[in-house]
Design an enzyme around this catalytic site. Structure first.
Site, PDB file in Angstrom:
ATOM      1  N   GLU A  32     -18.345   6.679  -4.545  1.00  0.00           N
ATOM      2  CA  GLU A  32     -17.496   7.773  -4.501  1.00  0.00           C
ATOM      3  C   GLU A  32     -17.659   8.319  -5.481  1.00  0.00           C
ATOM      4  O   GLU A  32     -17.069   9.497  -5.439  1.00  0.00           O
ATOM      5  CB  GLU A  32     -16.227   6.346  -4.693  1.00  0.00           C
ATOM      6  CG  GLU A  32     -14.913   7.367  -4.681  1.00  0.00           C
ATOM      7  CD  GLU A  32     -13.723   6.901  -4.889  1.00  0.00           C
ATOM      8  OE1 GLU A  32     -12.935   5.533  -6.113  1.00  0.00           O
ATOM      9  OE2 GLU A  32     -12.934   5.426  -3.799  1.00  0.00           O
ATOM     10  N   GLU A  46      -3.331   8.398  -1.910  1.00  0.00           N
ATOM     11  CA  GLU A  46      -2.398   6.991  -1.767  1.00  0.00           C
ATOM     12  C   GLU A  46      -1.355   7.461  -2.993  1.00  0.00           C
ATOM     13  O   GLU A  46      -1.719   5.840  -3.410  1.00  0.00           O
ATOM     14  CB  GLU A  46      -3.226   5.838  -1.366  1.00  0.00           C
ATOM     15  CG  GLU A  46      -4.430   6.415  -0.547  1.00  0.00           C
ATOM     16  CD  GLU A  46      -5.314   4.815  -0.242  1.00  0.00           C
ATOM     17  OE1 GLU A  46      -6.235   4.992  -0.395  1.00  0.00           O
ATOM     18  OE2 GLU A  46      -5.510   4.890   1.129  1.00  0.00           O
ATOM     19  N   GLU A  47      -1.310   7.880  -3.578  1.00  0.00           N
ATOM     20  CA  GLU A  47      -0.318   7.555  -4.944  1.00  0.00           C
ATOM     21  C   GLU A  47       0.729   8.352  -4.909  1.00  0.00           C
ATOM     22  O   GLU A  47       1.668   8.114  -5.850  1.00  0.00           O
ATOM     23  CB  GLU A  47      -1.417   8.330  -6.133  1.00  0.00           C
ATOM     24  CG  GLU A  47      -2.972   7.524  -5.925  1.00  0.00           C
ATOM     25  CD  GLU A  47      -3.593   8.455  -7.255  1.00  0.00           C
ATOM     26  OE1 GLU A  47      -4.291   7.344  -7.971  1.00  0.00           O
ATOM     27  OE2 GLU A  47      -3.560   9.670  -7.190  1.00  0.00           O
ATOM     28  N   TRP A  66       0.901  -1.209  -0.036  1.00  0.00           N
ATOM     29  CA  TRP A  66      -0.066   0.336  -0.072  1.00  0.00           C
ATOM     30  C   TRP A  66       0.817   1.450  -0.032  1.00  0.00           C
ATOM     31  O   TRP A  66       2.096   1.225   0.002  1.00  0.00           O
ATOM     32  CB  TRP A  66      -0.768   0.164   0.826  1.00  0.00           C
ATOM     33  CG  TRP A  66      -2.288   0.888   0.894  1.00  0.00           C
ATOM     34  CD1 TRP A  66      -3.119   2.105   1.377  1.00  0.00           C
ATOM     35  CD2 TRP A  66      -3.278   0.405   0.105  1.00  0.00           C
ATOM     36  NE1 TRP A  66      -3.720   1.872   0.860  1.00  0.00           N
ATOM     37  CE2 TRP A  66      -3.998   1.278   0.068  1.00  0.00           C
ATOM     38  CE3 TRP A  66      -3.796  -0.886  -1.137  1.00  0.00           C
ATOM     39  CZ2 TRP A  66      -6.096   1.145  -0.988  1.00  0.00           C
ATOM     40  CZ3 TRP A  66      -4.448  -0.744  -0.934  1.00  0.00           C
ATOM     41  CH2 TRP A  66      -5.867  -0.092  -1.488  1.00  0.00           C
ATOM     42  N   ASP A 119       0.283  10.961  -0.256  1.00  0.00           N
ATOM     43  CA  ASP A 119      -0.884  12.268  -0.311  1.00  0.00           C
ATOM     44  C   ASP A 119      -2.390  10.943   0.305  1.00  0.00           C
ATOM     45  O   ASP A 119      -2.185   9.988   0.178  1.00  0.00           O
ATOM     46  CB  ASP A 119      -0.930  12.602  -1.659  1.00  0.00           C
ATOM     47  CG  ASP A 119      -0.877  11.815  -2.649  1.00  0.00           C
ATOM     48  OD1 ASP A 119      -1.021  10.720  -2.165  1.00  0.00           O
ATOM     49  OD2 ASP A 119      -2.102  11.898  -3.815  1.00  0.00           O
TER      50      ASP A 119
HETATM   51  C1  NOJ Z   1      -6.016   2.860  -4.529  1.00  0.00           C
HETATM   52  C2  NOJ Z   1      -6.305   4.686  -3.611  1.00  0.00           C
HETATM   53  O1  NOJ Z   1      -7.046   3.960  -2.251  1.00  0.00           O
HETATM   54  C3  NOJ Z   1      -6.608   5.478  -4.601  1.00  0.00           C
HETATM   55  O2  NOJ Z   1      -6.488   6.855  -4.387  1.00  0.00           O
HETATM   56  C4  NOJ Z   1      -5.651   4.976  -6.305  1.00  0.00           C
HETATM   57  O3  NOJ Z   1      -5.566   6.085  -7.124  1.00  0.00           O
HETATM   58  C5  NOJ Z   1      -5.441   3.888  -6.588  1.00  0.00           C
HETATM   59  N1  NOJ Z   1      -5.287   2.651  -5.261  1.00  0.00           N
HETATM   60  C6  NOJ Z   1      -4.595   3.589  -7.761  1.00  0.00           C
HETATM   61  O4  NOJ Z   1      -3.172   3.495  -7.139  1.00  0.00           O
HETATM   62  C1  NOJ Z   2      -9.604   6.149  -1.954  1.00  0.00           C
HETATM   63  C2  NOJ Z   2      -9.080   7.644  -1.793  1.00  0.00           C
HETATM   64  O1  NOJ Z   2      -8.591   8.499  -2.922  1.00  0.00           O
HETATM   65  C3  NOJ Z   2      -8.542   7.393  -0.608  1.00  0.00           C
HETATM   66  O2  NOJ Z   2      -8.369   8.422  -0.205  1.00  0.00           O
HETATM   67  C4  NOJ Z   2      -9.670   6.961   0.048  1.00  0.00           C
HETATM   68  O3  NOJ Z   2      -9.048   7.094   1.526  1.00  0.00           O
HETATM   69  C5  NOJ Z   2      -9.961   5.647   0.610  1.00  0.00           C
HETATM   70  N1  NOJ Z   2     -10.491   5.480  -1.405  1.00  0.00           N
HETATM   71  C6  NOJ Z   2     -10.630   4.849   0.893  1.00  0.00           C
HETATM   72  O4  NOJ Z   2     -11.763   5.729   0.788  1.00  0.00           O
END
Ligand code: NOJ
Ligand code: NOJ
Length: 619
Positions: A429, A207-208, A145, A204
């Protein structure tokens, strides 16, 4: 239907004692009331132990979404949960007394989660607090992750500090005791984490991206400021917070590029940096008692308005549903280059635009002054073509026109979110860039929470509905001239009285596992072992090691794992093959972690070499 909306709106007026100032928004207001009820219930459905869509989630655990596949969001993210709990606390302060058990359950769940060792680390070093997500039954998630994510502790602290202030202000003995014995120990760990690690790289909020994130820095700054004020009331030592907060504020200025706020800095990827990260920041750090402060990127600041325009404009041509709209409100997403689930508009980002503007209206109304400068003139012209630089007061003819055009513009974003909300009121979402239908995780907790906070902000902007409490932005004197990249090492203790398991939070040692293992392209090395920290020999819980330092001379695979001092472990390494199979080492290794006192610098290194069969590269 119309009657239902009408009655809902009337009910709000009676219940909240608020009357809308403007009549034109009447239809919208009643729709907002209907969707608000659905949204608050949508949040509660996702909270354990009783939430109807969160079966198996422990008490106080807020899952991100009930979706268990495509995507699997049946986890609790510290960020989503913290933002959601801030909404719940604010609603509680606004008179929804039946929400208190949710706050108390959350507090207990967080006290437990703080002690759960995880791939980011453990409590004793603080590192474990930066873990982004856990299973709903309060256990660690070992999969790959984007970690750590350092906004989580700050957001959790802000939600709990808001509650603690209410407890203390109630002047009730039991409440004060709850604040001192239960809330503060959890908050203190999170504040110590921020004071120690704010200057370390982070993933960030999406999560990227690994680097520095505006959202993260800004919410960290807010948490330290309000945490210090609360700590002082409770007689705690707040020196670390007082010394680090100005450093973060100083750093925060570096995200502003003169035209907009750059969401991520110090990163390798090529991105414009135009991102809803910055809009979400202005609502997460909104202080209703603060003016249009640029240094704090307040919602009505010149910087944040200029930035809002740049951000909104970046979506005009990328989504089909925006029909290339040259002006006016449009559907907005995380950032224009996004490809996640096809890269669509998100409810929570579209609603955040309106919330920033409602917050801004509150601020202008409070300071009874509105100034337009060259920095934000383009924003103003886009919503009020004859706008000119200058300062406007309530007695000026333009005052109402300017504020009304902001309100109308803000409402336009809510209308878009509502237009693409299915009749059931379910908020996923994302909504499709092609046709507006729901995409990705269903019933997203954060989507619902964003609707509720938008609704409160709108009511506060248009009626005498109470504002969210100030976090003390006015106590900040100035931005330091010289930025210092420092860190205050903290002490972390399990919040036992809040519910952390007795005996948790023991001293840990950072163990670096180095193994020389020659691999071919496509082959990867993992670490597995017999303790929970090492995945209990379960292959799917094994740790992916890093080949960043791998060279021809030294085929090094490495990983840092924080392990309890004095513990004896068994472990071995694994090779994953491109065809999905695994090759195990032929030997189990034994290792005893040294006592903390014997470890200099908190770190020890194990040097191993692969023992066992190797893989065959595919032809
Ligand atoms: C899961 C993350 O929660 C999401 O924000 C991200 O765009 C995807 N992984 C792809 O990296
Ligand atoms: C993807 C989003 O990018 C992230 O900010 C969020 O924490 C997770 N999904 C869970 O909702």
């Amino acid at each position: 239907m119309i009657l239902r909306y009408f009655i809902a709106a009337l009910a709000t007026i009676l219940v909240d004692g608020t009357a809308a100032r403007s009549l034109y928004g009447w239809g919208l207001e009643s729709k907002i009331e209907v969707q608000n009820k659905i949204s608050l219930q949508g949040v509660l459905n996702n909270i354990g132990p009783d939430g109807s869509l969160a079966p198996g989630a422990h008490a106080g655990i807020i899952i991100a979404s009930p979706s268990t596949e495509d995507p699997n969001y049946f986890y609790t993210w510290t960020r989503d949960a913290g933002l959601t709990m801030k909404m719940i606390v604010d609603e509680f302060l606004h008179g929804k007394h039946d929400l208190r058990p949710y706050i108390q359950d959350y507090l207990k769940a967080q006290a437990i989660l703080q002690t759960v060792s995880n791939p980011s680390g453990a409590l004793s070093s603080g590192r474990g607090l930066g873990e982004p997500k856990f299973y709903a039954n309060e256990t660690r998630f070992n999969g790959d992750w984007g970690r750590p994510q350092r906004d989580g502790p700050a957001l959790r602290a802000t939600a709990l500090i808001t509650y603690a202030r209410w407890l203390i202000n109630s002047r009730n003995r039991d409440n004060i005791q709850e604040a001192v014995e239960k809330v503060w120990p959890v908050v203190q760990n999170d504040l110590n984490y921020v004071a120690q690690y704010w200057n370390d790289t982070t993933f960030d909020l999406w999560e990227e991206v690994l680097g520095s994130s505006f959202f993260t820095s800004a919410v960290q700054h807010r948490a330290l400021v309000e945490g210090s004020a609360l700590g002082k009331k409770l007689g705690a030592d707040t020196e670390a917070y007082d010394s680090e907060a100005p450093n973060i504020l100083c750093f925060l200025q570096t995200y502003w590029n003169g035209n907009y706020t750059v969401a991520n800095v110090g990163i390798e990827q090529q991105r414009t940096g135009i991102d809803s990260n910055t809009i979400l920041t202005s609502i997460a750090t909104f202080d209703p008692e603060e003016g249009c402060d640029d240094a704090l990127f307040q919602p009505c600041s010149h910087r944040s308005l200029a930035n809002l325009k740049v951000y909104v404009d970046s979506f005009r041509t990328v989504y089909t549903i925006n029909k290339k709209a040259k002006t006016g409100p449009v559907a907005t997403g995380r950032y224009a280059e996004d490809v996640y689930y096809g890269g669509n508009p998100w409810y929570l980002t579209t609603l955040a635009v309106s919330e920033q503007l409602y917050d801004a209206i509150q601020q202008w109304s409070t300071v009874r002054s509105l100034t337009i400068t060259d920095v934000d003139l383009a924003f103003w012209k886009s919503i009020y073509p004859s706008a000119k630089a200058g300062t406007y007061k309530p007695r000026d003819r333009q005052w109402n026109k300017l504020l009304d055009s902001v309100l109308e513009y803000a409402d336009g974003f809510v209308n878009i979110a509502l237009k693409y909300t299915p009749a059931s009121g379910a908020l996923a979402e994302q909504y499709s860039r092609e046709n507006g239908t729901a995409v990705s995780a269903r019933d997203l907790t954060w989507s619902y929470a964003s609707f509720v906070t938008m609704r409160s902000a709108r009511l506060s902007a248009t009626s005498n509905y109470p504002q969210v409490p100030s976090w003390g932005a006015q106590t900040i004197k100035s931005v330091p001239k010289q930025c210092v990249a420092s860190s205050a090492v903290g002490v972390y203790k399990p919040a036992i009285k809040a519910g952390a398991p007795p005996g948790s939070g023991q001293c840990t040692v950072m163990v670096t596992f180095d193994v020389n293992a020659t691999t071919f392209y496509g082959e990867n090395i993992y670490l597995s072992g017999n303790t929970t920290d090492l995945g209990n020999w379960r292959v799917f819980d094994a740790f992916a090691m890093s080949a960043n330092e791998y060279t021809q001379e030294r085929p090094l695979w490495t990983i840092d794992v924080e392990l309890p001092a004095n513990e004896t472990i068994q472990y071995h390494y694994l090779r994953s093959q491109p065809n999905g199979t695994w090759i195990h080492e032929t030997k189990n290794r034994t290792y005893t972690v040294p006592p903390c006192a014997n470890v200099i610098g908190g770190n020890v290194t194990i040097d191993d070499a692969w023992v066992g069969p190797v893989g065959t590269p595919p032809k």
